[in-house]
Enzyme design. Structure first.
Site, short mmCIF file in Angstrom:
data_model
loop_
_atom_site.label_atom_id
_atom_site.label_comp_id
_atom_site.label_asym_id
_atom_site.label_seq_id
_atom_site.Cartn_x
_atom_site.Cartn_y
_atom_site.Cartn_z
N ASN A 140 -9.70 7.00 16.70
CA ASN A 140 -8.86 7.44 17.82
C ASN A 140 -9.13 8.84 18.36
OD1 ASN A 140 -6.99 5.05 17.89
ND2 ASN A 140 -6.60 5.71 15.80
N ARG B 269 -6.49 18.43 1.92
CA ARG B 269 -7.36 18.60 0.75
C ARG B 269 -8.61 19.39 1.14
NH1 ARG B 269 -7.62 12.39 -0.86
NH2 ARG B 269 -6.24 12.09 0.93
N ASN C 9 0.87 -1.18 0.00
CA ASN C 9 0.00 0.00 0.00
C ASN C 9 0.91 1.22 0.00
OD1 ASN C 9 -1.82 2.07 0.47
ND2 ASN C 9 -2.92 1.01 2.10
N ARG D 158 -2.99 -1.94 -3.29
CA ARG D 158 -4.08 -0.97 -3.23
C ARG D 158 -3.89 0.03 -4.37
NH1 ARG D 158 -4.49 4.47 0.31
NH2 ARG D 158 -6.61 5.07 -0.26
N ASP E 244 -2.65 17.88 11.08
CA ASP E 244 -2.87 16.73 11.95
C ASP E 244 -3.88 17.05 13.05
OD1 ASP E 244 -2.63 14.55 13.78
OD2 ASP E 244 -0.59 14.18 13.07
N ARG F 266 -4.37 15.59 15.75
CA ARG F 266 -3.75 15.49 17.07
C ARG F 266 -3.10 16.80 17.51
NH1 ARG F 266 -0.45 10.15 15.48
NH2 ARG F 266 -0.26 11.49 13.64
N HIS G 141 -12.06 5.07 -0.97
CA HIS G 141 -11.97 4.35 0.31
C HIS G 141 -12.78 3.06 0.31
CE1 HIS G 141 -10.99 8.52 2.09
NE2 HIS G 141 -9.87 7.84 2.01
N GLY H 28 -9.56 9.87 8.12
CA GLY H 28 -8.12 9.81 8.29
C GLY H 28 -7.52 11.06 7.67
N GLU I 212 -7.72 -2.32 5.54
CA GLU I 212 -7.71 -2.39 4.08
C GLU I 212 -6.77 -3.48 3.57
OE1 GLU I 212 -8.23 2.29 2.91
OE2 GLU I 212 -6.57 1.71 4.22
#
Length: 405
Positions: free
Chosen positions: A332, A242, A9, A94, A283, A285, A182, A211, A379
């Site tokens: 998460n 994006r 991938n 993938r 990100d 996070r 996806h 994600g 995946e």
């Protein structure tokens, strides 16, 4: 050593791989998997985990070792050569875009590879990188079977009204349509729910794959009916870098201002989304605990437009029985799930804060009119399953074939 299936991938800044042991017919046992991260950056790394998630390798790489995808493949290949003494039965890849021709996984040959190379402009962040390992293996080990598994294939069950743009017929015939992406992730979630929540997946379900790329898919009985992504992986929900859904007139305005194709593409794919809104980071996070006004704006925009995208899918299913969060952020980030569900409270969505904070499998309250679930995606396993099924079927077809009399 047992026979194996190797899964590759290749992304824009990482190269993931999984190895599965198999009897060549129906068993698939995860052996180990890892990735080269930070390709092209200053601090690339290489990490591998075993079947029990035990760390087998964890090392920093010199920038020149992972300067590009080709060099990163050498890192992976050299390490695999020390642990795999037998060539894999096949390598599954993938591939983000299958275009109008491919609604299922296929064995790769020169004709297939040429068609997939022609789709690079439809997924500039992904397609070329997805295909790079295919080219390398085909060039160096042409006898090894390779299988292309497509992110677009799962959505080919959509009805025509969800597949079209309001453009003249010529453009549809040329392949301009709402493909959706996806799909490998959505296929895994549909299969996992069939095992664990069969009565739920039989109904009206929206899965939010959140994600660095983000989309949502509406399903009826586990089959795609509508998706937030369209012709490319740029449309729909806002993402890490994006922009997501945007008036096409903005692109016309940019052209009028003298921006080039490459400048616009770079802006929309790599400088927008959470990164563009926050001016701080792409990100989640880094942003979800940041009190800077633009960080808060980026996170508010993210959750609002995810909820807006989810509700926009409900015309396809005529209601909602369950909502599933998956992928890195979806699995998460309790804050993102909380904020999205808060926007959907008018639908009767209610989640338990303790269950949500602990990333439990079902986070909705008993009173919630809609079940809310957190299901990790995989995946790579779907790619391995599709690869094994395809090479087994092709081998069986050869065995069953007899010379005509």
């Amino acid at each position: 050593m047992q026979d194996t299936i190797l899964v590759m991938n290749a992304g824009s800044s990482s190269l993931k791989f999984h190895v599965y042991e198999t009897d060549g017919v129906n068993t698939l046992d995860f052996a180990f998997g890892g990735q080269v991260s930070g390709i092209g950056g200053k601090q690339p790394s290489f990490k591998v985990k075993g079947r029990h998630q035990n760390v087998l390798v964890e090392q920093a790489l010199r920038p020149e070792q992972a300067q590009n995808l080709q060099l990163s493949q050498r890192v992976v290949g050299d390490w695999l050569g020390t642990v795999i003494t037998k060539e894999p039965l096949a390598v599954g890849h993938r591939i983000v875009h299958g275009g109008p021709d491919y609604d299922h996984s296929v064995l790769v040959d020169a004709t297939v590879l040429k068609k997939l190379d022609a789709l690079v402009s439809l997924a500039p962040l992904h397609q070329r990188n997805n295909l790079e390992p295919v080219h390398v293996i085909a060039g160096n080990w042409p006898h090894i079977k390779q299988v292309a598994c497509f992110d677009t294939a799962f959505h080919r069950s959509k009805p025509e009204v969800a597949d079209r743009f309001a453009l003249p017929q010529f453009y549809y015939q040329e392949g301009i349509r709402r493909y959706g992406f996806h799909g490998l992730s959505y296929e895994y979630i549909a299969g996992k729910m069939q095992q664990d929540y069969p009565e739920v997946i039989a109904g009206r379900v929206v899965v939010a794959h959140l994600g660095s790329g983000a989309s949502a898919c509406a399903m009826l009985n586990g089959r795609s009916q509508e998706s937030t992504m369209g012709f490319t992986a740029l449309d729909g929900l806002p993402m890490s870098t994006r922009c997501g859904q945007m008036d096409a007139g903005v692109v016309l305005w940019m052209l009028e201002q003298g921006m080039t194709h490459d400048e616009i593409q770079h802006l929309l794919y790599k400088e927008s989304g959470l990164k563009g809104l926050s001016g701080i980071s792409s990100d989640v996070r880094d942003l979800q605990d940041n009190s800077a006004p633009r960080a808060e704006l980026a996170m508010a925009y993210f959750s609002y437009h995810i909820a807006k995208g989810i509700t926009g899918l409900l015309a396809a299913t005529q209601g909602l029985d369950a909502l599933v969060f998956t992928a890195g952020v979806g699995e998460n980030s309790p804050q993102v799930r909380h904020d999205v569900c808060r926007h959907l409270a008018w639908l009767g969505v209610s989640i338990d804060p303790v269950l949500n904070e602990n990333n439990q499998g079902c986070i909705s309250t008993p009173e919630s009119k809609i079940g809310v679930y957190v299901i990790p995606t995989n995946e790579e396993r779907v790619i391995a399953q599709q690869t094994l099924a395809l090479i087994h079927d092709s081998h069986k077809a050869l065995q069953d074939w007899t010379v005509p009399s």
